[in-house]
Scaffold this motif. Structure first.
Motif, short mmCIF file in Angstrom:
data_model
loop_
_atom_site.label_atom_id
_atom_site.label_comp_id
_atom_site.label_asym_id
_atom_site.label_seq_id
_atom_site.Cartn_x
_atom_site.Cartn_y
_atom_site.Cartn_z
N ASP A 1 -3.67 5.56 -13.15
CA ASP A 1 -4.86 4.91 -13.72
C ASP A 1 -5.75 4.33 -12.62
O ASP A 1 -6.98 4.42 -12.67
N ILE A 2 -5.11 3.73 -11.61
CA ILE A 2 -5.86 3.19 -10.47
C ILE A 2 -6.60 4.33 -9.76
O ILE A 2 -7.79 4.25 -9.49
N PHE B 1 -8.48 5.14 -1.78
CA PHE B 1 -8.86 3.95 -2.55
C PHE B 1 -8.45 2.70 -1.77
O PHE B 1 -7.59 2.77 -0.89
N MET B 2 -9.08 1.59 -2.10
CA MET B 2 -8.98 0.40 -1.25
C MET B 2 -8.85 -0.90 -2.01
O MET B 2 -9.33 -1.02 -3.13
N GLY C 1 0.82 -1.22 0.00
CA GLY C 1 0.00 0.00 0.00
C GLY C 1 0.85 1.26 0.00
O GLY C 1 0.55 2.23 -0.71
N GLU C 2 1.93 1.23 0.76
CA GLU C 2 2.81 2.39 0.85
C GLU C 2 3.49 2.66 -0.49
O GLU C 2 3.65 3.81 -0.91
N MET C 3 3.85 1.58 -1.18
CA MET C 3 4.46 1.72 -2.51
C MET C 3 3.47 2.39 -3.47
O MET C 3 3.84 3.30 -4.22
N ILE C 4 2.22 1.95 -3.42
CA ILE C 4 1.21 2.55 -4.31
C ILE C 4 0.99 4.02 -3.92
O ILE C 4 0.87 4.89 -4.78
N GLN D 1 11.38 2.12 -8.76
CA GLN D 1 10.03 2.31 -9.29
C GLN D 1 9.44 0.92 -9.49
O GLN D 1 9.71 0.26 -10.49
N VAL D 2 8.64 0.46 -8.54
CA VAL D 2 8.11 -0.90 -8.60
C VAL D 2 6.95 -0.98 -9.61
O VAL D 2 6.90 -1.86 -10.45
#
Lengths: 396, 396
Positions: free
Chosen positions: A307-308, A344-345, A285-288, A298-299
């Motif tokens: 886009d998400i 977002f979830m 989640g932290e990466m996103i 940059q994963v």
């Protein structure tokens, strides 16, 4: 299960189905690999990335009004009513809160249920952003075996956003619901002698019939993710579990391997088979939240995260009739709130959740074993709690 | 299994038994968790210990005369004839040689088969050295449920050294051999409707009958280790997999979790269910070579290592009639060569091996998938190869 052996009345077995009943489920969700075959999602052989700890004592007393309620509840109390097994809150990347209950510990993996879908949707969004997967192409172009099934004529984008027109009831109360045929096909145990149905996830997907039109409405149907998993496996030449390992786990600096349940042909259950450590869910989640950047690399491409976050059609989403999720949408297998904070979830039955609030710079990862599968049963005491803690941390 | 899905002629399934046949076995030995339920042996959440690499180019050309042979073979050729899946050689703690074949990679776990027993025997030796397990007490004193079985009247030491007098044939060619009843009891799949036998390892152990006297001869019988596992679980209050994690894996600085297969009641298969990374097997051997010290701590008490190295009665061992192991003995579930170098080994069917040569300061860890289960089929091209490489390294 405790004891050598556990006493008979405490025994949990896979073949009698008791493992998924409450309260047995409180143990099972942290021990699925002891009940069925699984495949590894390797973290690699290096050192885990560090998660700094800076606990905030005040969080337990943060209060909120449950949806539809009229009196306040504290964060602390919400953990109990939601049957929380473990919860981690990150603020600006630091662990500010971490608690474990039930059978879960920091060391150990818990079932992600449909949070699995979000990982698969993210992999797809990555491949779209990189140009290796064309979201406008038909599924049949990637998986010819799906040509005669309802999926064949859908686009990859429609799979990713679950707007396909397929006949797939997830009404567990109906013994004829397709979800039971899906489960029977994917069950790794030997089939009964008189069984004539499909014998793997891939065989099941080929039997799915059309219902309605593609691209007109959001319908939450697990089979879409399994079909997407097949597309990803075919495009990359790698099973989804291996993709997850190579593209995400090894780059996150995960502290534990994850694993996925598999059917009798070794296909990982893309729609719900992931089991992982709570802190590793928080890392994801932290990466996103960090536009895909984490652990020095940059994963996930920034374009995929964008886009998400932009979400999909709220109108299409509203047709699904989620009363606790008004104004939301579903994109790349993420649930997008479109609230003030742009949160977002990821969501999975029985209370699995990953909540990302980019405005408050907060990530909340939760595992639970709520006796009611549908998250409608815990949203009222979960969603406003997440928002209250995010606002509390933002104000510090 | 490769492909999405694998083609039918390449499919390997648990329930038809094909997974243990050659050549399917070459895949299965590195993928058991994809076929059956397992339990984790956690490495913990910290960083792995470092294994320095200092490769020695000359090892491939080291030659030896196979036992009973008359012409030389190179180390390199021995790897092929032994169906090696992976091999690591440590000299003074550094990796001097490392190769992978078949389905194994550095990242990934391989079946240890009966090398599992050595881990369980080492745990027992640790508890004996610490005074929490009395080797002279009767098994029934620790596990009353075994009072009516042949094990009850044996001492813990007799279990540890496999000198019990029990009726347990491991002749796989005989359909009435007890090893089949043992396997059926431990098989995690649902039992056939007409099955009336024991339904777990623990239930099976209670049915084992006496044959001969305890303490008079070495008889290699897997059930002894399962009984010892039960004793350890009862004494410690922890399943063997958890003991392995807490007492060994977390202290070794292992780079991967290991895992154990389990029966339908969650009991780990102490007699042969461990799967682990090759380098972690080498780490374990190196720790034993270092008098139990490794990764900055005393993992195994020095007294336990001394007890392993001194071995047991060669006379009792000779009664078992191993023609390729003349002058050896079996202690704490280690095979002790009593050769000039005082080497000792862990051994598992199909070529699993951990060879420790304290004089040459060499440790060799090998995984294999030899089509013949009994190590008699590969000892001739393995044992002199280990010794030759140890002497080569000692001379450098």
């Amino acid at each position: 299960m405790v004891g050598s052996p556990p006493p008979p009345e405490r025994m949990i077995r896979f073949d009698d189905g008791s493992y998924f009943r409450f309260p047995q489920m409180r143990w099972s969700v942290a021990h699925f690999r002891e009940l069925m075959p699984t495949t590894n999602v390797s973290r690699g052989l290096g050192s885990p990335g560090k998660l700094d700890i800076a606990l905030q004592a005040g969080i337990d007393q943060v209060s909120f009004v449950p949806l539809g309620g009229d009196s306040k509840m504290t964060w602390r109390d919400s953990l109990l009513v939601n049957y929380t097994d473990g919860i981690v809150v990150l603020h600006k990347g630091h662990i500010v809160y971490e608690r474990y209950f039930g059978s879960l510990k920091p060391e150990g993996q818990h079932a992600a249920m449909s949070v699995t879908k979000t990982f698969v949707g993210t992999l797809a969004a990555m491949m779209v952003a990189e140009g290796t997967l064309d979201p406008e192409r038909k599924v049949v172009d990637y998986v010819p075996e799906l040509g005669k099934a309802a999926f064949g004529s859908a686009t990859v984008r429609q799979l990713m956003d679950m707007t396909t027109g397929i006949r797939f009831s997830e009404n567990y109360a109906d013994p004829n619901a397709e979800v039971w045929a899906h489960a029977a096909a994917g069950n790794p145990l030997p089939k009964p002698k008189d069984y004539t149905g499909p014998r793997s996830y891939y065989e099941f997907l080929q039997t799915v019939q059309p219902e309605g039109k593609h691209g007109e409405a959001f319908h939450y149907r697990t089979a879409n993710t399994d079909a997407l998993g097949w597309v990803l496996a075919r495009v990359s030449g790698k099973p989804v579990a291996q993709l997850l390992s190579e593209r995400i786990w090894k780059k996150l600096g995960a502290e534990q391997d994850a694993y996925m349940t598999v059917d009798s042909t070794g296909t990982p259950f893309a729609g719900g088979g992931l089991n992982l450590g709570l802190r590793d869910l928080a890392r994801f989640g932290e990466m996103i939240r960090n536009q895909g950047q984490y652990n020095g690399q940059q994963v996930v491409p920034k374009a995929a995260v964008a886009d998400i976050r932009k979400g999909a059609s709220k109108k299409d989403f509203a047709k699904a009739g989620y009363t606790s999720l008004t104004g939301w949408s579903y994109r790349d297998m993420w649930w997008v709130t479109h609230n003030e904070h742009g949160a977002f979830m990821a969501r999975g039955v029985h209370g699995q959740a990953l909540y990302v609030d980019p405005t408050a710079e907060v990530v909340i990862a939760r595992f639970a074993s709520h006796p009611v599968a549908a998250n409608a049963a815990n949203d009222a005491t979960s969603l406003p709690a997440y928002d209250a803690v995010a606002r509390y941390l933002m104000s510090r």
